[in-house]
Design an enzyme around this catalytic site. Structure first.
Site, mmCIF file in Angstrom:
data_model
loop_
_atom_site.group_PDB
_atom_site.id
_atom_site.type_symbol
_atom_site.label_atom_id
_atom_site.label_comp_id
_atom_site.label_asym_id
_atom_site.label_seq_id
_atom_site.Cartn_x
_atom_site.Cartn_y
_atom_site.Cartn_z
ATOM 1 C CD GLU A 57 -5.184 -5.253 -0.915
ATOM 2 O OE1 GLU A 57 -3.922 -5.443 -1.047
ATOM 3 O OE2 GLU A 57 -5.907 -4.283 -1.018
ATOM 4 C CG LEU B 20 3.258 -7.284 3.873
ATOM 5 C CD1 LEU B 20 4.855 -6.595 4.037
ATOM 6 C CD2 LEU B 20 2.947 -7.326 2.436
ATOM 7 C CG HIS C 72 -2.568 1.838 1.452
ATOM 8 N ND1 HIS C 72 -1.454 2.080 0.621
ATOM 9 C CD2 HIS C 72 -2.575 1.000 2.627
ATOM 10 C CE1 HIS C 72 -0.658 1.335 1.332
ATOM 11 N NE2 HIS C 72 -1.286 0.657 2.417
ATOM 12 N NE ARG D 18 -1.908 1.857 7.696
ATOM 13 C CZ ARG D 18 -1.239 0.869 6.860
ATOM 14 N NH1 ARG D 18 -2.112 0.227 6.066
ATOM 15 N NH2 ARG D 18 -0.042 0.570 7.016
ATOM 16 C CG HIS E 51 -1.579 4.394 4.281
ATOM 17 N ND1 HIS E 51 -0.607 5.507 4.691
ATOM 18 C CD2 HIS E 51 -0.991 3.387 4.480
ATOM 19 C CE1 HIS E 51 0.053 4.986 5.442
ATOM 20 N NE2 HIS E 51 0.021 3.805 5.376
ATOM 21 C CB SER F 232 6.677 3.420 4.995
ATOM 22 O OG SER F 232 6.428 2.544 5.895
ATOM 23 N N GLY G 221 1.503 -12.763 -6.358
ATOM 24 C CA GLY G 221 2.057 -11.726 -5.146
ATOM 25 C C GLY G 221 2.444 -12.658 -3.972
ATOM 26 C CG LEU G 222 4.326 -10.867 -0.438
ATOM 27 C CD1 LEU G 222 4.306 -9.855 0.637
ATOM 28 C CD2 LEU G 222 5.523 -11.962 -0.318
HETATM 29 C C1 LIG Z 1 2.502 1.352 -1.467
HETATM 30 C C2 LIG Z 1 1.886 0.220 -0.466
HETATM 31 C C3 LIG Z 1 2.655 -0.357 0.739
HETATM 32 C C4 LIG Z 1 2.287 -1.177 1.377
HETATM 33 N N1 LIG Z 1 3.028 -1.369 2.528
HETATM 34 C C5 LIG Z 1 2.591 -2.348 3.416
HETATM 35 C C6 LIG Z 1 3.268 -3.005 4.330
HETATM 36 O O1 LIG Z 1 4.530 -2.247 4.829
HETATM 37 N N2 LIG Z 1 2.957 -3.785 5.293
HETATM 38 C C7 LIG Z 1 2.005 -4.490 5.133
HETATM 39 O O2 LIG Z 1 1.570 -5.404 5.671
HETATM 40 N N3 LIG Z 1 0.972 -4.409 3.794
HETATM 41 C C8 LIG Z 1 1.325 -3.145 3.021
HETATM 42 N N4 LIG Z 1 0.684 -3.081 2.062
HETATM 43 C C9 LIG Z 1 -0.372 -3.886 1.579
HETATM 44 C C10 LIG Z 1 0.264 -5.170 0.904
HETATM 45 O O3 LIG Z 1 1.262 -4.860 0.250
HETATM 46 C C11 LIG Z 1 -0.833 -5.917 0.132
HETATM 47 O O4 LIG Z 1 -2.118 -6.038 0.723
HETATM 48 C C12 LIG Z 1 -0.261 -7.137 -0.113
HETATM 49 O O5 LIG Z 1 0.969 -7.265 -0.706
HETATM 50 C C13 LIG Z 1 -1.272 -7.778 -1.115
HETATM 51 O O6 LIG Z 1 -0.606 -9.314 -1.393
HETATM 52 P P1 LIG Z 1 -1.598 -10.101 -2.609
HETATM 53 O O7 LIG Z 1 -0.638 -11.380 -2.822
HETATM 54 O O8 LIG Z 1 -2.803 -10.386 -2.110
HETATM 55 O O9 LIG Z 1 -1.905 -9.339 -3.862
HETATM 56 P P2 LIG Z 1 -0.923 -8.738 -4.930
HETATM 57 O O10 LIG Z 1 0.574 -8.508 -4.616
HETATM 58 O O11 LIG Z 1 -1.528 -7.412 -5.554
HETATM 59 O O12 LIG Z 1 -0.936 -9.707 -6.099
HETATM 60 C C14 LIG Z 1 -1.742 -10.002 -6.881
HETATM 61 C C15 LIG Z 1 -1.386 -11.072 -7.903
HETATM 62 O O13 LIG Z 1 -2.749 -11.355 -8.890
HETATM 63 C C16 LIG Z 1 -2.481 -11.248 -10.212
HETATM 64 N N5 LIG Z 1 -3.607 -11.177 -10.486
HETATM 65 C C17 LIG Z 1 -4.599 -10.263 -10.302
HETATM 66 N N6 LIG Z 1 -5.676 -10.416 -11.099
HETATM 67 C C18 LIG Z 1 -5.239 -11.345 -12.075
HETATM 68 C C19 LIG Z 1 -5.986 -12.141 -13.120
HETATM 69 N N7 LIG Z 1 -7.169 -11.406 -13.592
HETATM 70 N N8 LIG Z 1 -5.518 -12.749 -13.798
HETATM 71 C C20 LIG Z 1 -4.010 -13.313 -13.406
HETATM 72 N N9 LIG Z 1 -3.341 -12.796 -12.396
HETATM 73 C C21 LIG Z 1 -3.951 -11.888 -11.718
HETATM 74 C C22 LIG Z 1 -1.275 -10.272 -10.300
HETATM 75 O O14 LIG Z 1 -0.661 -10.591 -11.468
HETATM 76 C C23 LIG Z 1 -0.503 -10.682 -8.934
HETATM 77 O O15 LIG Z 1 0.614 -11.456 -9.356
HETATM 78 C C24 LIG Z 1 1.037 -1.818 1.033
HETATM 79 C C25 LIG Z 1 0.281 -1.579 0.188
HETATM 80 C C26 LIG Z 1 0.678 -0.647 -0.637
HETATM 81 C C27 LIG Z 1 -0.090 -0.112 -1.904
#
Ligand SMILES: Cc1cc2nc3c(=O)[nH]c(=O)nc-3n(C[C@H](O)[C@H](O)[C@H](O)COP(=O)(O)OP(=O)(O)OC[C@H]3O[C@@H](n4cnc5c(N)ncnc54)[C@H](O)[C@@H]3O)c2cc1C
Length: 637
Positions: A425, A441, A401, A330, A266, A284, A42-43
């Site tokens: 996260e 993000l 959320h 929130r 949320h 949003s 993810g990000l």
């Molecule tokens: C609907 C929605 C809207 C949002 N809008 C905003 C916003 O506008 N601004 C903001 O700041 N935040 C926002 N958030 C929060 C934000 O999107 C997330 O907190 C953030 O994108 C999480 O990024 P991450 O890379 O930590 O995890 P994720 O994007 O969840 O990525 C997790 C990664 O881990 C991998 N993974 C997980 N478990 C395993 C495993 N066991 N084995 C292999 N791979 C695994 C998945 O495949 C994925 O690639 C929003 C959240 C939601 C739900």
């Protein structure tokens, strides 16, 4: 266990620079000798893998989707914060720092949050350089909008698709490294355990989700970027695949889990419409820039909104929190919505909804401006509900959320297992008891683009780590455990679907450990969770086999972990006998229903250590020191 947060000495604004200078570097020619596993793309994970690849490390990156572009990050709508002060409205690094610390109800580390604020501007520069199409003003400068808990406009956005655009930027950078041979990407591959050799994280065990192949991978360091556990509530705004498995299994191997009860609800989601729903959709927070939230003043008012005159409407956020109004944070906005619905003033067929009304904004700014700002969100709402939000107010209600809790990490993002780093996260690091909008993000990308590279460099550069073979008994044992766990799920051969157990758990958690919590409910929940878990292992039905694409099996493993982790969450919520941020213990509230913190006894991070399934975990406290901000009662009035 002793927790050393490794926060550098010195003035707050010099800590990160000092820390970076103190960290060891790895000679560019030596970097390719080190293998780093990044779980998650993810990000947080994609930015980390791309950055480490760019530096020349040998990176293996894993995700369970068929492409990094499908990570849950793609769903982020509203925007990303940065203290650039483009609006000249009084923003600064110090203000972003203060807003975030206050927003988190003074339950996060000052040093981490300050670093996040400092790095925030670089993230925007990095993303612009990648071509992320942030919204621009007429003159060409990047535009900003406001988000909850702030009185300045510091949120950079790309319509309602900010996460998608940022992820495309990170994916582009990652793809470049895949093309260059520095990153090997393993999609549809789920990590099911980490492997420790001499107490250090030295590899992982995975299952390929299409072939069922179980494999061993070794490395010199492991980074978890596996996202949050909001789906423990079953209904949530998270992608259905989000889960706790990677972090929970690391916890079972010795990584401490911090503040698991800090879960964010949320306020602006499309309300639940019926019994068979399996997913909720976020509207949003950016919509609260222009939308006004209200309910009828009288309970049981079933008139359509247009028939309810102004004087019979209660714009309760504007009334209760005049300083922040509809942009109150929130946790506060969610509780206020619950309160008016509990009073019988909720709208919609189930009475669990409030209006988010754009009538005034459309009259003031015109429909085109509103469409330019939020068009895709309006379309999404209309597709789901069949109602046109340009003509009638949206209906919204709080939903699970985001999770502020996560694996405990020190200032350098290393967990209590040496060599296991946790970013995005998945860690607990920066948001305290409540995250402000548009800050996830920011944190994920700060961790991935800017912090982890220094931390990994220091870790690898400051010790001797011989290569380890995947033939070591530690790998064989971990693989055997994973195989046994998978087989155990298949062997139950019961009568009930995996989802039905997940839903049952979700209801227990929502009712007893959701927006409001109390001792009696939490104690009851602990008993109920153990009971559901027991029935799961006697009666779950997982069809198919391991050696094939088997969604039921995939989900069963994740739900099994939720059924254990739920107890950790409730123990944490029980221990924290105060209200703070999103953690609202009903026993501790002011006469007007606001959260009542207890700084004398609870100014700590609660870090939990695994003690066995169904056994209360061991608590270790990291005391939080506040030297630069005063612990004030949080007020948005
Ligand atoms: C609907 C929605 C809207 C949002 N809008 C905003 C916003 O506008 N601004 C903001 O700041 N935040 C926002 N958030 C929060 C934000 O999107 C997330 O907190 C953030 O994108 C999480 O990024 P991450 O890379 O930590 O995890 P994720 O994007 O969840 O990525 C997790 C990664 O881990 C991998 N993974 C997980 N478990 C395993 C495993 N066991 N084995 C292999 N791979 C695994 C998945 O495949 C994925 O690639 C929003 C959240 C939601 C739900």
């Amino acid at each position: 266990m002793e927790l050393d947060s490794r926060i550098p000495d010195g003035p707050l604004d010099e800590k990160w620079e000092k820390s970076r200078f103190d960290m060891k570097l790895v000679n560019p020619a030596n970097r390719r000798k080190f293998t780093v596993i990044v779980v998650g793309s993810g990000l947080a994970g994609a930015s980390a893998a791309a950055t480490l690849g760019e530096l020349g490390y040998d990176v293996h990156c894993f995700c369970f989707q068929d492409s990094p572009r499908r990570a849950h990050s793609v769903a982020a709508q509203g925007g990303i914060n940065a203290a650039k002060n483009y609006q000249n409205d009084g923003d600064s690094v110090q203000r972003l720092f203060y807003d975030t610390i206050k927003g988190g109800d003074f339950r996060s580390r000052e040093a981490n949050v300050y670093r996040l604020s400092q790095i925030s501007s670089s993230i925007i520069d990095q993303c612009v350089a990648q071509g992320v199409p942030f919204a621009r003003e007429y003159g060409g400068l990047l535009d900003n909008r406001s988000f909850g808990g702030a009185q300045v406009s510091r949120t950079f956005y790309a319509r309602g698709q900010t996460g998608q655009q940022l992820l495309l930027g990170a994916y582009g950078a990652l793809s470049r490294q895949i093309g260059a041979g520095n990153v090997r990407m393993h999609t549809r591959t789920e990590m099911l355990d980490i492997v420790l050799v001499d107490g250090k994280a030295r590899g992982i065990i995975t299952r390929h989700l299409v072939s069922g192949r179980i494999a061993r991978w070794s490395a010199e360091a492991v980074v978890l970027a596996t996202g949050g556990y909001g789906n423990i509530f079953y209904l949530s705004t998270n992608a259905v695949g989000c889960n706790v498995t990677a972090t929970y299994r690391a916890y079972k191997k010795g990584a401490l889990f911090a503040n698991p009860c800090f879960t964010q609800i949320h306020p602006t989601c499309i309300p639940v419409a019926g019994e068979y729903q399996s997913k909720l959709t976020l509207m949003s927070e950016s919509l609260r820039n222009d939308g006004r939230i209200w309910v009828p003043k009288a309970g049981g008012d079933t008139r359509v909104p247009v028939d309810i005159p102004e004087e019979e409407r209660d714009y309760y956020l504007e009334r209760k929190y005049p300083a922040f109004g509809n942009l109150s944070p929130r946790d506060i906005s969610s509780r206020a919505a619950k309160e008016v619905c509990d009073e019988g003033r909720g709208v919609g067929s189930l009475g669990r909804g409030v209006y988010l009304d754009f009538k005034d904004a459309i009259e003031r700014l015109g429909r085109n401006t509103i469409a330019a700002r939020y068009g895709n969100l309006f379309d999404m709402y209309q597709k789901i509900t069949g109602e046109n939000p340009y003509e009638t107010p949206m209906r919204i209600y709080p939903a699970s959320h985001y999770t502020m809790g996560g694996l405990w990490v020190d200032y350098r993002l290393m967990s209590t297992i040496e060599g296991l780093f946790v970013i995005g996260e998945a860690n607990f690091s920066d948001h305290g008891a409540n995250r402000l909008g548009a800050s996830a993000l920011m944190q994920g990308l700060a961790d991935g683009y800017f912090i982890i590279s220094d931390s990994i460099g220091d870790y690898l550069g400051s010790r001797r780590l011989d290569k380890v073979s995947i033939d070591l008994p530690e790998f064989a044992d971990a693989e055997a455990e994973v195989r046994a766990d998978v087989q155990k799920l298949l062997d139950v051969d019961g009568t009930r679907s995996v989802d039905s157990f997940h839903k049952e758990l979700g209801q227990i958690m929502w009712e007893n450990c959701g927006m409001a919590r109390n001792q009696e409910g939490l104690t009851k929940a602990l008993g109920q969770i153990a009971d559901v878990r027991d029935r799961f292992w006697r009666d779950v039905r997982v069809t198919g086999a391991n050696e094939e694409f088997n969604v039921a099996l995939e989900r069963a493993g994740r739900v099994a972990d939720f059924l254990e982790f739920a107890e950790v969450l409730c123990y944490d919520a029980l221990d924290r006998d105060e209200s703070c941020g999103a953690h609202f213990r009903e026993e501790h509230q002011t006469p007007d229903g606001e959260a009542e913190r207890n700084d004398a006894d609870y100014t700590y991070v609660a870090a939990w250590e695994y003690a066995g399934v169904g056994v209360k975990p061991q608590l270790t406290k990291e005391n939080l020191e506040f030297e630069n901000v005063e612990l004030a009662t949080r007020s948005y009035k």
